[in-house]
Write a protein that holds these residues in place. Structure first.
Motif, PDB file in Angstrom:
ATOM      1  N   PHE A  98     -11.878  16.251  49.940  1.00 48.04           N
ATOM      2  CA  PHE A  98     -11.109  15.004  50.012  1.00 48.04           C
ATOM      3  C   PHE A  98     -11.234  14.325  51.382  1.00 48.04           C
ATOM      4  O   PHE A  98     -10.323  13.633  51.824  1.00 48.04           O
ATOM      5  CB  PHE A  98      -9.639  15.223  49.623  1.00 48.04           C
ATOM      6  CG  PHE A  98      -9.460  15.408  48.140  1.00 48.04           C
ATOM      7  CD1 PHE A  98      -9.577  14.332  47.272  1.00 48.04           C
ATOM      8  CD2 PHE A  98      -9.213  16.667  47.611  1.00 48.04           C
ATOM      9  CE1 PHE A  98      -9.453  14.508  45.896  1.00 48.04           C
ATOM     10  CE2 PHE A  98      -9.095  16.849  46.230  1.00 48.04           C
ATOM     11  CZ  PHE A  98      -9.207  15.765  45.372  1.00 48.04           C
ATOM     12  N   ALA A  99     -12.361  14.548  52.034  1.00 41.33           N
ATOM     13  CA  ALA A  99     -12.683  13.942  53.339  1.00 41.33           C
ATOM     14  C   ALA A  99     -11.795  14.457  54.468  1.00 41.33           C
ATOM     15  O   ALA A  99     -11.718  13.842  55.528  1.00 41.33           O
ATOM     16  CB  ALA A  99     -12.655  12.406  53.278  1.00 41.33           C
ATOM     17  N   MET A 100     -11.131  15.602  54.239  1.00 42.17           N
ATOM     18  CA  MET A 100     -10.233  16.151  55.262  1.00 42.17           C
ATOM     19  C   MET A 100     -10.925  17.273  56.021  1.00 42.17           C
ATOM     20  O   MET A 100     -10.855  18.444  55.644  1.00 42.17           O
ATOM     21  CB  MET A 100      -8.955  16.674  54.605  1.00 42.17           C
ATOM     22  CG  MET A 100      -8.169  15.573  53.926  1.00 42.17           C
ATOM     23  SD  MET A 100      -6.685  16.236  53.157  1.00 42.17           S
ATOM     24  CE  MET A 100      -6.218  14.839  52.128  1.00 42.17           C
ATOM     25  N   GLY A 101     -11.604  16.885  57.102  1.00 36.11           N
ATOM     26  CA  GLY A 101     -12.269  17.895  57.913  1.00 36.11           C
ATOM     27  C   GLY A 101     -13.260  17.243  58.846  1.00 36.11           C
ATOM     28  O   GLY A 101     -13.653  16.085  58.647  1.00 36.11           O
ATOM     29  N   SER A 102     -13.655  17.974  59.872  1.00 37.99           N
ATOM     30  CA  SER A 102     -14.571  17.453  60.881  1.00 37.99           C
ATOM     31  C   SER A 102     -15.798  18.340  61.023  1.00 37.99           C
ATOM     32  O   SER A 102     -16.523  18.249  62.010  1.00 37.99           O
ATOM     33  CB  SER A 102     -13.847  17.365  62.234  1.00 37.99           C
ATOM     34  OG  SER A 102     -12.654  16.621  62.103  1.00 37.99           O
ATOM     35  N   SER A 103     -16.034  19.223  60.040  1.00 32.80           N
ATOM     36  CA  SER A 103     -17.133  20.174  60.172  1.00 32.80           C
ATOM     37  C   SER A 103     -17.829  20.482  58.857  1.00 32.80           C
ATOM     38  O   SER A 103     -18.794  21.216  58.826  1.00 32.80           O
ATOM     39  CB  SER A 103     -16.592  21.496  60.735  1.00 32.80           C
ATOM     40  OG  SER A 103     -15.745  22.116  59.780  1.00 32.80           O
ATOM     41  N   ASN A 104     -17.318  19.922  57.763  1.00 34.40           N
ATOM     42  CA  ASN A 104     -17.816  20.213  56.421  1.00 34.40           C
ATOM     43  C   ASN A 104     -17.500  21.625  55.944  1.00 34.40           C
ATOM     44  O   ASN A 104     -17.933  22.037  54.865  1.00 34.40           O
ATOM     45  CB  ASN A 104     -19.328  19.960  56.316  1.00 34.40           C
ATOM     46  CG  ASN A 104     -19.607  18.866  55.310  1.00 34.40           C
ATOM     47  OD1 ASN A 104     -19.656  19.123  54.124  1.00 34.40           O
ATOM     48  ND2 ASN A 104     -19.723  17.646  55.772  1.00 34.40           N
ATOM     49  N   GLU A 105     -16.721  22.351  56.712  1.00 33.47           N
ATOM     50  CA  GLU A 105     -16.400  23.726  56.309  1.00 33.47           C
ATOM     51  C   GLU A 105     -15.328  23.778  55.226  1.00 33.47           C
ATOM     52  O   GLU A 105     -15.098  24.833  54.650  1.00 33.47           O
ATOM     53  CB  GLU A 105     -15.946  24.534  57.536  1.00 33.47           C
ATOM     54  CG  GLU A 105     -17.072  24.835  58.509  1.00 33.47           C
ATOM     55  CD  GLU A 105     -16.557  25.342  59.857  1.00 33.47           C
ATOM     56  OE1 GLU A 105     -15.931  24.541  60.573  1.00 33.47           O
ATOM     57  OE2 GLU A 105     -16.781  26.517  60.165  1.00 33.47           O
ATOM     58  N   THR A 106     -14.645  22.653  54.948  1.00 30.43           N
ATOM     59  CA  THR A 106     -13.596  22.706  53.928  1.00 30.43           C
ATOM     60  C   THR A 106     -14.119  22.378  52.531  1.00 30.43           C
ATOM     61  O   THR A 106     -13.363  22.366  51.573  1.00 30.43           O
ATOM     62  CB  THR A 106     -12.400  21.778  54.249  1.00 30.43           C
ATOM     63  OG1 THR A 106     -12.773  20.408  54.021  1.00 30.43           O
ATOM     64  CG2 THR A 106     -11.926  21.935  55.692  1.00 30.43           C
ATOM     65  N   SER A 107     -15.422  22.099  52.395  1.00 32.96           N
ATOM     66  CA  SER A 107     -15.956  21.785  51.071  1.00 32.96           C
ATOM     67  C   SER A 107     -15.864  22.986  50.134  1.00 32.96           C
ATOM     68  O   SER A 107     -16.197  24.116  50.514  1.00 32.96           O
ATOM     69  CB  SER A 107     -17.425  21.361  51.163  1.00 32.96           C
ATOM     70  OG  SER A 107     -17.981  21.243  49.862  1.00 32.96           O
ATOM     71  N   TYR A 108     -15.457  22.737  48.884  1.00 35.11           N
ATOM     72  CA  TYR A 108     -15.444  23.781  47.850  1.00 35.11           C
ATOM     73  C   TYR A 108     -16.867  24.247  47.563  1.00 35.11           C
ATOM     74  O   TYR A 108     -17.083  25.354  47.080  1.00 35.11           O
ATOM     75  CB  TYR A 108     -14.789  23.202  46.584  1.00 35.11           C
ATOM     76  CG  TYR A 108     -14.794  24.114  45.388  1.00 35.11           C
ATOM     77  CD1 TYR A 108     -14.100  25.327  45.409  1.00 35.11           C
ATOM     78  CD2 TYR A 108     -15.464  23.759  44.221  1.00 35.11           C
ATOM     79  CE1 TYR A 108     -14.094  26.160  44.292  1.00 35.11           C
ATOM     80  CE2 TYR A 108     -15.450  24.581  43.099  1.00 35.11           C
ATOM     81  CZ  TYR A 108     -14.772  25.780  43.146  1.00 35.11           C
ATOM     82  OH  TYR A 108     -14.760  26.602  42.048  1.00 35.11           O
ATOM     83  N   TYR A 109     -17.847  23.403  47.875  1.00 34.27           N
ATOM     84  CA  TYR A 109     -19.249  23.710  47.576  1.00 34.27           C
ATOM     85  C   TYR A 109     -19.984  24.344  48.748  1.00 34.27           C
ATOM     86  O   TYR A 109     -21.220  24.396  48.760  1.00 34.27           O
ATOM     87  CB  TYR A 109     -19.955  22.439  47.092  1.00 34.27           C
ATOM     88  CG  TYR A 109     -19.368  21.981  45.778  1.00 34.27           C
ATOM     89  CD1 TYR A 109     -19.834  22.499  44.573  1.00 34.27           C
ATOM     90  CD2 TYR A 109     -18.278  21.120  45.734  1.00 34.27           C
ATOM     91  CE1 TYR A 109     -19.252  22.152  43.371  1.00 34.27           C
ATOM     92  CE2 TYR A 109     -17.695  20.755  44.532  1.00 34.27           C
ATOM     93  CZ  TYR A 109     -18.180  21.279  43.361  1.00 34.27           C
ATOM     94  OH  TYR A 109     -17.607  20.950  42.162  1.00 34.27           O
TER      95      TYR A 109
END
Lengths: 98, 496
Positions: free
Chosen positions: B130-141
């Motif tokens: 949901f665009a909440m992050g600054s590192s892409n580490e929160t992606s489910y994928y």
């Protein structure tokens, strides 16, 4: 302001997010970290400053009050978790009298 | 690190000429980028969804248009959309388990515009949930890897789009920027990205995070390419009530304008404690280049900029908690398999469907909007927001454009900030104020650190000065080649 265990349970309930007791401690710790960051705002006096709700203080545009969308319910309901007879199904919320 | 000259290095204007002269077909171009995606995506993880047949169908249609002389400038050119944009018939996940089964039933306005221009959709790019992050580490994928160094994050939240452009998996991509999500990953992957003035690009069909801050923009290898995609993306849309009604602009119109006498403002707060020495040195070098082109620099101050992060972490979660209430397991998306009643269904669906960062921000937003706390948090943050906007208004009396670093440091290692939300949030310290004020901003490649990780400089302009920002960036890119560098790993074709 920092949140205690019960505050976090109450917020999770308001947000409709199930949180286990164990995770409540983790959220309490991390949310309080963020609230400590947020508290830096208190360092400046904002008395008399008009709150800014929007990047550009423009009036939202209104459109004509006419139907512009076609009926796409079959397309939209095709991706719903549970549908019956054009209705979205959820667990029963009103009790039967009988 | 060196430049090269294959088809992946040709800019959009060049590709357009080649397509018009039939030196290459859209199908051939699309096949080349799909081949590169097949080769590199297993390592980089920049794409969540690729659908070769669908892309090639777009390309065949574009070739027909071109053959009949009905193509427009970008007809037949492939692009990638961040997976936050609904695209009819495409899986649209927003990086979340919550939407892991969501095939969008309609096109976002931006997607429709790119389609109408005859562009070819290569796929949907990975992003922080949901665009909440600054590192892409929160992606489910799973996280996207930085093509310059796979131990490093690509930045976020538009990290998939940034990495895809940097790794030459697409010529150009769309991103969205709520607090830096176009500019920060652009800086960390050595590409060029523009966040337009709030309201210039329609938010219709763009899954909402913080509606008063969200804005879509182009991500590309050069300012020229960003300008060409902006010409397609921008414009009024009645379906977004915050979309501005303005005459159409040609964003390339001032690319060739010289910088003689141009005033560049340097906010002292952006060059203070917290700025890494290698980033600072690269920005100084860039300033020397710009002075050489005739620009003047003036010292300015944005005294309230340090308060942008505290204000943002009230306003953005508050808006997110309202926007994300729509994900309830009733009409679309994920629903928990077992529940006893309606409330239980909501709570379990949202606990299982959202990741940790998203749940935390929803809870913070719920708290700051709750009874008794609204004035202390939400109203206070809105007041701070106005002070920040006023700082910029004053600064633009003294300068034409503001320049500073995009980020305090280059791309960090995976895991180094993921357990400390506050440390992660500080990564956006120079970008967030721009969103709060609603101004346009961009990131431009301007060097590398000692480990070979890219450095970006940020340009901030007054409202509706996108064309001018693009012009400054273009002039800089005429005399530097940072933007043309190719990641070693990609250039040497190291096998995934």
């Amino acid at each position: 302001m920092s949140l205690d265990f019960q505050d976090v349970r109450r917020i999770a309930k308001l947000a409709r997010v199930a949180v286990s007791e164990q995770d409540t401690h983790m959220y309490q710790h991390r949310i309080n970290g963020v609230l400590a960051l947020v508290a830096q705002m208190q360092a400046i006096d904002t008395q008399g400053v008009a709150p800014m709700a929007h990047a550009l203080d423009v009036v939202q545009s209104l459109r004509e009050d006419v139907v512009t969308e076609t009926d796409l319910h079959k397309k939209f309901q095709a991706i719903a978790p549970q549908v019956a007879g054009d209705l979205y199904l959820v667990p029963q919320v009103i009790e039967h009298d009988d | 690190m060196m430049t090269e000259t294959g088809i992946t290095e040709v800019g959009l204007a060049g590709l357009s000429r080649m397509l018009a002269k039939r030196q290459v077909s859209s199908v051939e171009l699309t096949q080349e980028f799909l081949r590169r995606i097949t080769q590199w995506n297993p390592l980089i993880n920049a794409f969540i969804t690729v659908d070769q047949e669908r892309s090639l169908a777009d390309a065949r249609l574009a070739d027909t248009l071109l053959a009949s002389g009905k193509g427009s400038l970008l007809t037949g050119i492939p692009l990638a959309h961040k997976d936050i944009f609904c695209a009819d018939g495409w899986l649209t996940t927003c990086g979340s388990k919550m939407l892991s089964n969501f095939v969008a039933p309609y096109d976002a306005h931006v997607v429709g515009l790119c389609k109408a221009a005859g562009m070819v959709l290569l796929g949907k790019t990975n992003m922080d949930e949901f665009a909440m992050g600054s590192s892409n580490e929160t992606s489910y994928y799973g996280a996207v890897k930085n093509p310059w160094d796979i131990a490093a994050v690509p930045g976020g939240s538009s990290g998939g789009s940034a990495a895809a452009v940097a790794a030459r998996l697409t010529p150009v991509a769309t991103g969205t920027d709520t607090g830096g999500s176009i500019r920060q990953p652009a800086a960390m992957t050595g590409i060029t990205g523009l966040k337009p003035t709030y309201g210039v690009v329609s938010r219709y069909g763009m899954i909402a995070f913080a509606s008063s801050l969200d804005q879509a923009g182009p991500m590309a290898r050069s300012a020229h390419d960003c300008a060409l995609l902006m010409n397609v993306m921008a414009g009024h849309d009645a379906r977004d009530s915050t979309s501005l009604q303005r005459p159409a602009e040609d964003y390339t119109r001032t690319l060739d304008q010289p910088l003689a006498g141009f005033r560049i403002g340097l906010p002292r707060e952006f060059f203070a404690e917290g700025l890494g020495s290698e980033v600072a040195a690269a920005i100084e070098s860039a300033l020397a280049v710009l002075r050489g082109l005739g620009a003047k620099t003036v010292d300015i101050s944005l005294p309230n900029s340090a308060l942008s992060i505290p204000a943002y972490y009230v306003l953005a979660p508050a808006e997110a908690s309202a926007n994300l209430s729509r994900f309830d397991g009733v009409r679309y998306g994920y629903r928990a398999p077992d529940y006893v009643d309606l409330d239980d269904m909501y709570e379990k669906t949202r606990a299982q469907g959202f990741g940790d960062e998203v749940r935390r921000r929803i809870m913070i937003g719920t708290y700051v909007l709750s009874h008794g706390y609204y004035d202390a948090y939400y109203v206070k943050a809105q007041q701070v927001r106005r002070l920040i906007a006023q700082d910029f208004a004053r600064a633009f009396d003294e300068c034409d454009v503001i320049l500073g670093p995009t980020t305090p440091e280059t791309a960090f290692d995976f895991g180094s900030k993921s357990d400390d939300p506050v440390a992660m949030y500080l990564s956006d310290i120079y970008t967030i104020a721009v969103n709060l004020a609603g101004l346009p901003g961009m990131s431009v490649p301007s060097g590398f650190d000692g480990r070979g990780r890219p450095i970006g400089l940020q340009l901030i302009g007054n409202y509706f000065s996108e064309a001018r920002l693009l012009g400054v960036a273009h002039q800089y890119q005429q005399v530097t080649d940072w933007h043309a560098r190719v990641p070693t790993l990609v250039r040497e074709g190291v096998s995934a």
